[in-house]
Design an enzyme around this catalytic site. Structure first.
Site, PDB file in Angstrom:
ATOM      1  N   ASN A   1       0.871  -1.178   0.000  1.00  0.00           N
ATOM      2  CA  ASN A   1       0.000   0.000   0.000  1.00  0.00           C
ATOM      3  C   ASN A   1       0.904   1.223   0.000  1.00  0.00           C
ATOM      4  O   ASN A   1       1.448   1.593   1.034  1.00  0.00           O
ATOM      5  CB  ASN A   1      -0.887  -0.051   1.261  1.00  0.00           C
ATOM      6  CG  ASN A   1      -1.724   1.199   1.425  1.00  0.00           C
ATOM      7  OD1 ASN A   1      -1.833   2.018   0.512  1.00  0.00           O
ATOM      8  ND2 ASN A   1      -2.331   1.353   2.600  1.00  0.00           N
ATOM      9  N   TRP A   2       1.058   1.813  -1.158  1.00  0.00           N
ATOM     10  CA  TRP A   2       2.014   2.926  -1.283  1.00  0.00           C
ATOM     11  C   TRP A   2       1.474   4.220  -0.681  1.00  0.00           C
ATOM     12  O   TRP A   2       2.217   5.198  -0.562  1.00  0.00           O
ATOM     13  CB  TRP A   2       2.377   3.142  -2.751  1.00  0.00           C
ATOM     14  CG  TRP A   2       3.179   2.025  -3.362  1.00  0.00           C
ATOM     15  CD1 TRP A   2       3.582   0.857  -2.762  1.00  0.00           C
ATOM     16  CD2 TRP A   2       3.681   1.984  -4.696  1.00  0.00           C
ATOM     17  NE1 TRP A   2       4.301   0.091  -3.649  1.00  0.00           N
ATOM     18  CE2 TRP A   2       4.375   0.761  -4.849  1.00  0.00           C
ATOM     19  CE3 TRP A   2       3.604   2.854  -5.797  1.00  0.00           C
ATOM     20  CZ2 TRP A   2       4.991   0.392  -6.049  1.00  0.00           C
ATOM     21  CZ3 TRP A   2       4.208   2.489  -6.994  1.00  0.00           C
ATOM     22  CH2 TRP A   2       4.902   1.263  -7.105  1.00  0.00           C
ATOM     23  N   LYS A   3       0.189   4.263  -0.389  1.00  0.00           N
ATOM     24  CA  LYS A   3      -0.442   5.467   0.168  1.00  0.00           C
ATOM     25  C   LYS A   3      -0.169   6.659  -0.763  1.00  0.00           C
ATOM     26  O   LYS A   3      -0.107   6.471  -1.984  1.00  0.00           O
ATOM     27  CB  LYS A   3       0.042   5.699   1.606  1.00  0.00           C
ATOM     28  CG  LYS A   3      -0.143   4.432   2.457  1.00  0.00           C
ATOM     29  CD  LYS A   3       0.049   4.613   3.926  1.00  0.00           C
ATOM     30  CE  LYS A   3      -0.179   3.291   4.636  1.00  0.00           C
ATOM     31  NZ  LYS A   3      -0.064   3.375   6.092  1.00  0.00           N
TER      32      LYS A   3
ATOM     33  N   HIS B   1      -9.469   1.191   4.675  1.00  0.00           N
ATOM     34  CA  HIS B   1      -8.214   1.379   5.399  1.00  0.00           C
ATOM     35  C   HIS B   1      -8.436   2.332   6.583  1.00  0.00           C
ATOM     36  O   HIS B   1      -9.250   3.263   6.492  1.00  0.00           O
ATOM     37  CB  HIS B   1      -7.149   1.944   4.451  1.00  0.00           C
ATOM     38  CG  HIS B   1      -5.786   1.933   5.063  1.00  0.00           C
ATOM     39  ND1 HIS B   1      -5.366   2.930   5.910  1.00  0.00           N
ATOM     40  CD2 HIS B   1      -4.780   1.041   5.002  1.00  0.00           C
ATOM     41  CE1 HIS B   1      -4.140   2.648   6.332  1.00  0.00           C
ATOM     42  NE2 HIS B   1      -3.769   1.499   5.794  1.00  0.00           N
TER      43      HIS B   1
ATOM     44  N   GLU C   1      -6.790   4.737   7.641  1.00  0.00           N
ATOM     45  CA  GLU C   1      -6.579   6.165   7.329  1.00  0.00           C
ATOM     46  C   GLU C   1      -7.818   6.749   6.649  1.00  0.00           C
ATOM     47  O   GLU C   1      -8.159   7.917   6.857  1.00  0.00           O
ATOM     48  CB  GLU C   1      -5.310   6.335   6.478  1.00  0.00           C
ATOM     49  CG  GLU C   1      -4.059   6.156   7.343  1.00  0.00           C
ATOM     50  CD  GLU C   1      -2.857   5.584   6.631  1.00  0.00           C
ATOM     51  OE1 GLU C   1      -2.801   5.600   5.387  1.00  0.00           O
ATOM     52  OE2 GLU C   1      -1.953   5.088   7.344  1.00  0.00           O
TER      53      GLU C   1
ATOM     54  N   GLU D   1      -5.322  -4.889  10.621  1.00  0.00           N
ATOM     55  CA  GLU D   1      -4.286  -3.880  10.855  1.00  0.00           C
ATOM     56  C   GLU D   1      -4.600  -3.143  12.154  1.00  0.00           C
ATOM     57  O   GLU D   1      -5.410  -2.202  12.151  1.00  0.00           O
ATOM     58  CB  GLU D   1      -4.273  -2.874   9.702  1.00  0.00           C
ATOM     59  CG  GLU D   1      -4.011  -3.508   8.356  1.00  0.00           C
ATOM     60  CD  GLU D   1      -3.488  -2.491   7.363  1.00  0.00           C
ATOM     61  OE1 GLU D   1      -2.341  -2.653   6.933  1.00  0.00           O
ATOM     62  OE2 GLU D   1      -4.195  -1.534   7.045  1.00  0.00           O
TER      63      GLU D   1
ATOM     64  N   GLY E   1       2.391   2.410  10.756  1.00  0.00           N
ATOM     65  CA  GLY E   1       3.333   3.518  10.589  1.00  0.00           C
ATOM     66  C   GLY E   1       3.998   3.957  11.886  1.00  0.00           C
ATOM     67  O   GLY E   1       4.632   5.004  11.941  1.00  0.00           O
TER      68      GLY E   1
ATOM     69  N   SER F   1       3.421  -1.970  10.423  1.00  0.00           N
ATOM     70  CA  SER F   1       4.874  -2.038  10.625  1.00  0.00           C
ATOM     71  C   SER F   1       5.452  -3.425  10.323  1.00  0.00           C
ATOM     72  O   SER F   1       6.398  -3.865  10.984  1.00  0.00           O
ATOM     73  CB  SER F   1       5.244  -1.569  12.040  1.00  0.00           C
ATOM     74  OG  SER F   1       4.805  -0.241  12.246  1.00  0.00           O
TER      75      SER F   1
ATOM     76  N   GLY G   1       2.838  -1.019   4.269  1.00  0.00           N
ATOM     77  CA  GLY G   1       2.934   0.406   3.941  1.00  0.00           C
ATOM     78  C   GLY G   1       4.382   0.794   3.715  1.00  0.00           C
ATOM     79  O   GLY G   1       4.954   0.574   2.639  1.00  0.00           O
ATOM     80  N   GLY G   2       5.015   1.331   4.745  1.00  0.00           N
ATOM     81  CA  GLY G   2       6.372   1.867   4.630  1.00  0.00           C
ATOM     82  C   GLY G   2       7.359   0.946   3.933  1.00  0.00           C
ATOM     83  O   GLY G   2       8.087   1.371   3.021  1.00  0.00           O
TER      84      GLY G   2
HETATM   85  P1  PGA Z   1       2.845   0.379   7.639  1.00  0.00           P
HETATM   86  O1  PGA Z   1       1.373   0.578   6.985  1.00  0.00           O
HETATM   87  O2  PGA Z   1       3.385  -0.918   7.097  1.00  0.00           O
HETATM   88  O3  PGA Z   1       3.608   1.571   7.203  1.00  0.00           O
HETATM   89  O4  PGA Z   1       2.639   0.313   9.123  1.00  0.00           O
HETATM   90  C1  PGA Z   1       0.507  -0.506   6.818  1.00  0.00           C
HETATM   91  C2  PGA Z   1      -0.795  -0.041   6.220  1.00  0.00           C
HETATM   92  O5  PGA Z   1      -1.259   1.049   6.579  1.00  0.00           O
HETATM   93  O6  PGA Z   1      -1.398  -0.725   5.374  1.00  0.00           O
END
Ligand code: PGA
Length: 254
Positions: free
Chosen positions: A11-13, A96, A98, A164, A170, A210, A231-232
């Site tokens: 997930n590149w956001k 998600h 967010e 999640e 994050g 994470s 994500g990251g």
């Molecule tokens: P993260 O994000 O790996 O940066 O914690 C995961 C996500 O939000 O899907």
């Protein structure tokens, strides 16, 4: 040997313009990634067409980070499932945290988005997970049960879940392997109630929050953890590839 084929989705956001997306994908294409894992990247919308071109003859899947529940109409700034499909998208993330926190996404809108995406033949990844307050007040299972209750309208064959914990996204904090397995096994039990036991055994439940090369094998090695939503660590070729390899090792029972 795990019964379910692992799924690793990046997930590149709101990261990676067209040039950056292209070089990340070119980097992944240069890696000799194991074929026993479904790997998917989810760029921001504007980087989707260039990504689709680069991925056209690859086994890496292409996803979007959201989708609207209508095909077209007066919905400023939204993108529909037919539009995504036309652009070469095969997967879509919905619900998600967010989106829930910053943009008012609810269980019901997430499931409506997922439903429309599936009608277009897209695979959906429905995200669920509790906040730190909810965990500390022992509400985790009640929250997960409520969030999962809306997936009954969906086609289980085009459905994956991503657990999640919001406190792990994050933040560098990861759920312990026991916490992840406990939540995933609870999610699968709910899926058994909603669908049936054979179906719930086929649905992939990803862990997200994470996830990185250092903890990927331990987390994805858990019985009910079938991959990850990253994500990251998905923004870096070496890290994302290492997680895909860890998932392949878990699938092989190594
Ligand atoms: P993260 O994000 O790996 O940066 O914690 C995961 C996500 O939000 O899907």
């Amino acid at each position: 040997m795990k019964q379910r084929r692992p799924l690793i989705a990046g997930n590149w956001k709101m990261n990676n313009n067209v040039d950056q997306a292209s070089s990340l994908i070119e980097g992944l294409l240069n890696e000799d990634l194991p074929q026993s894992v479904d790997a998917v990247v989810c760029p921001p919308y504007l980087s989707i067409p260039a990504s689709a071109m680069l991925l056209s003859s690859s086994t890496i899947g292409l996803g979007a980070q959201n989708v609207h529940w209508e095909s077209s109409g007066a919905f400023t700034a939204e993108v529909s499932a037919p539009m995504l499909k036309e652009a070469g998208v095969e997967w879509v993330i919905v619900g998600h945290s967010e989106r829930r926190t910053f943009f008012g996404e609810s269980d019901s809108t997430a499931s409506q988005r997922a439903l429309r995406a599936q009608e277009e033949g897209l695979n959906v990844i429905v995200c669920i997970g509790e906040t730190l307050d909810e965990r500390e007040s022992a509400e985790t299972f009640a929250i997960l049960e409520r969030q999962i209750s809306v997936v009954g309208i969906l086609d289980p064959h085009l459905l994956s879940l991503a657990y999640e914990p919001v406190w792990a996204i994050g933040t560098g904090k990861t759920a312990s392997t026991d916490q992840a397995q406990e939540a995933h096994s609870f999610v699968r039990k709910q899926l058994t109630k909603i669908f049936d036991s054979t179906t719930s055994q086929q649905i992939r439940i990803l862990y997200g929050g994470s996830l990185k090369p250092a903890n990927a094998h331990a987390l994805i090695g858990q019985e009910d953890v079938d991959g990850g939503l990253i994500g990251g660590a998905s923004l870096d070729v070496a890290s994302f590839s290492a997680i895909i390899r860890a998932a392949a090792d878990c699938a092989a029972g190594d």
